[in-house]
Design a protein around this motif. Sequence first.
Motif, PDB file in Angstrom:
ATOM      1  N   SER A 183       0.823  -1.209   0.000  1.00  0.00           N
ATOM      2  CA  SER A 183       0.000   0.000   0.000  1.00  0.00           C
ATOM      3  C   SER A 183       0.855   1.257   0.000  1.00  0.00           C
ATOM      4  O   SER A 183       0.474   2.272  -0.586  1.00  0.00           O
ATOM      5  CB  SER A 183      -0.938  -0.006   1.212  1.00  0.00           C
ATOM      6  N   SER A 184       2.023   1.207   0.659  1.00  0.00           N
ATOM      7  CA  SER A 184       2.917   2.366   0.654  1.00  0.00           C
ATOM      8  C   SER A 184       3.454   2.629  -0.745  1.00  0.00           C
ATOM      9  O   SER A 184       3.554   3.782  -1.187  1.00  0.00           O
ATOM     10  CB  SER A 184       4.067   2.143   1.629  1.00  0.00           C
ATOM     11  N   ILE A 185       3.808   1.552  -1.455  1.00  0.00           N
ATOM     12  CA  ILE A 185       4.276   1.705  -2.841  1.00  0.00           C
ATOM     13  C   ILE A 185       3.167   2.284  -3.713  1.00  0.00           C
ATOM     14  O   ILE A 185       3.405   3.208  -4.513  1.00  0.00           O
ATOM     15  CB  ILE A 185       4.752   0.346  -3.398  1.00  0.00           C
ATOM     16  N   LEU A 186       1.956   1.768  -3.543  1.00  0.00           N
ATOM     17  CA  LEU A 186       0.823   2.307  -4.299  1.00  0.00           C
ATOM     18  C   LEU A 186       0.538   3.745  -3.904  1.00  0.00           C
ATOM     19  O   LEU A 186       0.071   4.547  -4.720  1.00  0.00           O
ATOM     20  CB  LEU A 186      -0.416   1.432  -4.076  1.00  0.00           C
ATOM     21  N   GLY A 187       0.838   4.096  -2.652  1.00  0.00           N
ATOM     22  CA  GLY A 187       0.677   5.476  -2.210  1.00  0.00           C
ATOM     23  C   GLY A 187       1.595   6.414  -2.964  1.00  0.00           C
ATOM     24  O   GLY A 187       1.216   7.546  -3.300  1.00  0.00           O
TER      25      GLY A 187
END
Length: 408
Positions: free
Chosen positions: A148-152
């Motif tokens: 999710s952090s990468i997608l953020g």
Amino acid sequence: MITQAVAWVPGRNDTLLAIMVFGTFIAWIDYLDKRQLKYLLVHFAFFALGMLTKESAIVVPVLVVLVTVWHLRMKTGRLTLAFAGWAIILVLWWLVRHAALGNENNVPFHLQLLSAFKNIPALLPFLGKMLFPVNLSVFPILADMKISSILGVVVLAILILLWFFSHPRELFFPLFGLTWFVVFLLPSFVSISGQIPNFSEHRGYLSLAGLIIYVLSCDPVRLADFSRKIPLSLAFLVAVVFSVATYAHSSHFSDRFAFWQNAVDTSPSHAFNYNNLGAMYYLENDLIKAEPLFLKALSINPAEPMANSNAGLVCMQTNRPEEAERYYLEEIRINPRFDHVYYNLGLLYIRYNRVEEAVNQWKKNLEINPWYSDAYQALYQVYTQMDMPQARQELVLQANRYGIQMNQ
């Protein structure tokens, strides 16, 4: 992402908060437009209800000032009554809160602020989950939100592109949207208990409105013609994908086993989740499934609150008294204010005729929690069997002082 705000009962506080916050802004705009005091009073009422719903509402005055001074170009003098009203509401709220909680959780403000800023990296996974509904979790922690952090980061790049392809004539709404997104999330980042903070997705419910404000104010979206086939088809596809993701994620709130199993699957480095899933199986008397989960929790975090106590319960019920005692004593060492462990250790001692030690544990239990009725009842039975009428009478009087009626 905000399925949790609807499908999970504790998440409803964020939908209620949204109602109160939107109400404050609608009433404030009406007040500025129509110059009638009744709208200001409605604004204050919504703000007060918001504070009583969730403390995140405390940032509302900041956003109101931004709208009034920056966007509407009004002088701060128009805010005099508002400042007075907000101050009165906050003082009354603090008095009510203090009456309810006393000095409990009375952590200095600077430490709360420091903990919130320490958790700022959690903004990225919230951004990621808002646009890409993958890796959704009922009880996420930052260590397990790498995807999710990468997608953020991807979402952040998209937001920058939307800004880049927009006309810079109006800066207010994009910056206001970003400010809204951040300030309603930051209060939920405060973590002062010493435990690993969780970033439950329902906390993003109100912040999502800020992201929507930002996106709708950017030209590629604001000027899009959704009567044309391509934009309309894309919008329909997004709605379908999000609907399917919502339906699938809602199943994780169907019962306690589905909830905590998802927590374990999506946040496998959090001992708290294993301990709670084990507790669910223990409550169903499924000790074979419960014990490995308690041990897994302890392998991740040997000081996980209640995990040693829970492991001790399993050992006690499977006739392993030495192991049970060892787990109970370890729980007392790391969690000395946990009242249940003293009661259970007393039960273990009384089962093996260690009466004096059992009595001592139940007395400690009542020192920590004088409303613990089972400990009174256990002591009463021991004093009866040992023919100690004076101790029994004193115990009854003590119980009565706390409103507890003994089964004599």
